[in-house]
Design an enzyme around this catalytic site. Structure first.
Site, PDB file in Angstrom:
ATOM      1  N   ASP A 187       0.842  -1.186   0.000  1.00 45.76           N
ATOM      2  CA  ASP A 187       0.000   0.000   0.000  1.00 45.76           C
ATOM      3  C   ASP A 187       0.885   1.247   0.000  1.00 45.76           C
ATOM      4  OD1 ASP A 187      -2.464   1.336   0.113  1.00 45.76           O
ATOM      5  OD2 ASP A 187      -2.270   1.594   2.277  1.00 45.76           O
ATOM      6  N   THR A 229      -0.115   4.862   1.087  1.00 40.89           N
ATOM      7  CA  THR A 229      -0.279   5.843   2.157  1.00 40.89           C
ATOM      8  C   THR A 229       0.105   5.256   3.511  1.00 40.89           C
ATOM      9  OG1 THR A 229      -2.081   6.871   0.934  1.00 40.89           O
ATOM     10  CG2 THR A 229      -1.881   7.439   3.258  1.00 40.89           C
ATOM     11  N   ASP A 282      -2.169  -1.416   5.872  1.00 42.49           N
ATOM     12  CA  ASP A 282      -2.478  -0.992   7.241  1.00 42.49           C
ATOM     13  C   ASP A 282      -3.934  -0.622   7.470  1.00 42.49           C
ATOM     14  OD1 ASP A 282      -2.619   1.308   5.770  1.00 42.49           O
ATOM     15  OD2 ASP A 282      -1.267   2.487   7.027  1.00 42.49           O
TER      16      ASP A 282
END
Length: 662
Positions: free
Chosen positions: A356, A358, A550
């Site tokens: 991912d 961000t 996350d």
């Protein structure tokens, strides 16, 4: 059925050591000048019997219980061989002592009558006890990080009531919503979010990062971390077993008890190995009876006992678990939490990383870079309504919008209704108006004319705002790449991994970040369901995939990957869906996890090689294969010592993981 802990085994070991020492000396009497004439052979035998009996039955009681369970459940293991070997030595020697004169002449070899092998039973039991204690100490050493974490949280907290009165209360009585004050030099008692004040917090005990992290209003703080400079007030959010600290402890404890696939291979080998050794012991007796010199039966029995003892798969049984436990403990110290031992092993062989963007590749603290409002929607009003709608969201982009509005002094309106769709955005009713904030669709981007924003901020994330069903404008949010990301990507690629970024962000933004970091590729404008599909597509091409994320929207992909890695800065559901958790939310921690997994697997393979090589070489020697050429036989007691030394060598090799550089 596991062995008792070291506190239970230590008294048995010291008793065994005290009693086995005279047995050893007396059995070696003929080899030590002058000692063999001090005691008559029969008196020496009775002393050996009296000393060995409590060693075998009391000190070795834990082994006998496991031996009985292995027979009852038909689950042969290393205890089957240990107790069979020591029991054969003890009962054969006892029979020789009691009825030696009645035995056939072939068994009454030597000047002092029937040979006794009490020392084999006594010394073997003592050495195996020592090996088990050392193994448990290895487990205890890997638990140091856990015990240190347990001691991090303070016992008292400064609770502030509604009137501002402050009182010290036990941490155990705190509940979510309590307001707590933390002064310089104090540890934070529970997880929460800063209400007032600012400080720098040392989070190294959780993340491994040496530099204190700045904390201000709305920032999260974790139990057990150390407040270094300022004073602040924070609201408790997670207390007791719900804190990140408590979750970390549970994850490590769960991983410590889990089993890697390579361990199951070793277990299956042991299941076949034990019966094979029993057959070899019988063949040894037969070979000596057929080909050996007189007394043939004595030679056959002695060498069969030596085979049973030296073939003990103790080292094979320790090869994997000690390395895993040590590696898991080392990972906990470095902020790499292993939830499942299988995930740690699998990570060593992955070929592709899907990650991912961000909060992982980037700082995760985006800032509003520009606002492009449509006619009839002033920029500040557009920002105020978007911030009001996003006030209840924890997404980094939402928090950035809210933070910018607050910094501008805009007054937010309470939300009447709120709906979030992971990967798409939110919909809320603010002051009677329907506000939608989310991804920019291609047709909306064309209608809104976002080309100027793309040129000015190529790596920015664009968020579309709709008010009462009309496109009201775009908000560009820029998120800086972390300082550690570029070097981490280079190291991962050096280790042989292909690195792909997976993001719900627009293609232009993803392309700019991918080019900056030198990634192997990227997948942009990806929905949560699509992330899981991407994992399956890469796996369908023969790749072994690790996915790192996350957020809640990453949970399906984490579960679908060969290895799921959750960033500790993320959500609980992501942490529960993953096999590993990284307390530092950056790619450097993932590099450490890969190094750890490869070091652990390399150590396990070394241990298995040592264990197999030891048995392959030791069993023929114990059976007497060298006797026709050298006249040399292996004493069962020396076989016991060699067996225990092999266990110690495997344990010592595994303990080197405590110092591995990550």
């Amino acid at each position: 059925m596991g062995l008792p802990d070291a506190h239970y085994l230590w008294p048995r070991f010291w008793t065994a050591l005290a009693l086995a020492t005279p047995v050893f000396i007396l059995s070696m009497g003929e080899m030590i000048p002058g000692l063999g004439h001090l005691l008559a052979p029969r008196l020496s035998g009775w002393i050996q019997f009296l000393c060995t009996t409590p060693v075998f039955f009391w000190s070795g009681a834990p082994f006998i219980r496991r031996w009985w369970v292995s027979l009852r459940e038909r689950d042969t293991n290393m205890w089957t061989l240990i107790v069979t070997g020591t029991g054969t030595a003890y009962f054969a020697s006892t029979a020789a002592l009691l009825w030696g004169d009645r035995l056939p002449a072939a068994l009454r070899g030597g000047a002092h009558g029937v040979p006794l092998y009490f020392e084999a039973a006594a010394v073997t039991t003592t050495l195996v006890l020592l090996g088990q204690i050392l193994e448990q100490r290895a487990h205890a050493r890997t638990d140091v990080a856990i015990r240190a974490l347990l001691d991090l949280a303070p016992a008292q907290a400064h609770r502030v009531d509604a009137t501002g009165h402050e009182a010290d209360v036990p941490v155990a009585v705190l509940v979510p919503g309590d307001r707590l004050r933390v002064r310089p030099g104090e540890k934070i008692p529970v997880d929460g979010r800063v209400l007032d004040g600012a400080s720098h917090v040392d989070e190294s005990m959780l993340t491994g990062e040496p530099l204190p992290v700045a904390k201000r209003a709305a920032d999260a703080v974790s139990a057990g971390t150390l407040n270094t400079t300022g004073t602040f007030l924070f609201r408790a959010e997670r207390v007791g077993g719900a804190t990140l600290l408590a979750q970390i402890i549970r994850l490590v404890e769960t991983a410590r008890d889990s089993e890697a696939p390579i361990q199951r291979v070793a277990d299956r080998v042991v299941e076949w190995f034990v019966p094979a050794v029993a057959v070899i012991a019988l063949l040894t007796v037969g070979a000596w009876l057929w080909f050996g010199p007189e007394p043939r039966l004595v030679y056959g029995l002695v060498n069969a006992v030596a085979v049973l003892i030296i073939a003990c798969p103790c080292a094979l049984g320790l090869a994997t678990p000690v390395a895993l436990v040590t590696g898991i403990g080392r990972g906990a110290q470095a902020g790499v939490l292993v939830k499942d031992a299988a995930a740690l092993e699998t990570l060593a062989g992955v070929t592709t990383l899907l990650i991912d963007k961000t909060g992982t590749l980037t700082e995760g603290r985006p800032e509003v870079a520009a606002i492009e409002a449509q006619v009839g929607f002033p920029a500040d009003e557009l920002l105020r309504l978007a911030a009001s709608a996003e006030a209840g969201s924890e997404h980094p982009l939402a928090r950035a919008i809210v933070r910018t509005a607050q910094e501008k002094g805009l007054t937010l309106t309470p939300v009447a209704t709120f709906t979030a769709t992971p990967g798409h955005g939110i919909c809320a009713t603010v002051g009677g108006r329907l506000i939608e904030v989310g991804r920019v669709t291609p047709d909306a981007a064309e209608r809104l004319g976002n080309q100027p924003l793309q040129r000015l901020h190529p790596a920015a994330t664009l968020v579309a705002v709709r008010i009462d069903g009309r496109e009201a404008g775009l908000i560009a949010l820029a998120d800086r790449v972390k300082a550690t990301t570029l070097a981490a990507v280079a190291e991962l690629r050096r280790l042989g991994l292909k690195v792909y970024m997976v993001t719900g962000d627009r293609t232009a933004s993803a392309q700019a970040v991918a080019r900056q970091l030198g990634l192997d590729g990227f997948h942009a404008e990806v929905s949560p369901a699509r992330k899981q599909e991407l994992v399956r597509e890469h796996r369908a091409h023969g790749e072994r995939v690790v996915f790192a994320g996350d957020g809640i929207n990453d949970a399906p992909a984490l579960a679908a990957a060969d290895v799921g890695i959750a960033m500790g800065t993320g959500t609980d559901i992501a942490m529960h869906s993953a096999g590993l958790v990284l307390l530092r939310g950056d790619l450097g921690a993932l590099v450490a996890a890969v190094h750890l997994s490869r070091a652990v697997l390399r150590t396990i393979r070394q241990n298995l090689f040592f264990a197999f090589a030891y048995n392959v070489l030791g069993i023929p020697i114990a059976a007497g294969a060298l006797y026709p050429f050298t006249g040399w036989l292996l004493n069962p007691m020396l076989g016991a010592a060699a067996m225990s030394l092999s266990c110690l060598s495997v344990t010592a090799n595994a303990l080197r993981l405590r110092r591995v550089k990550l």
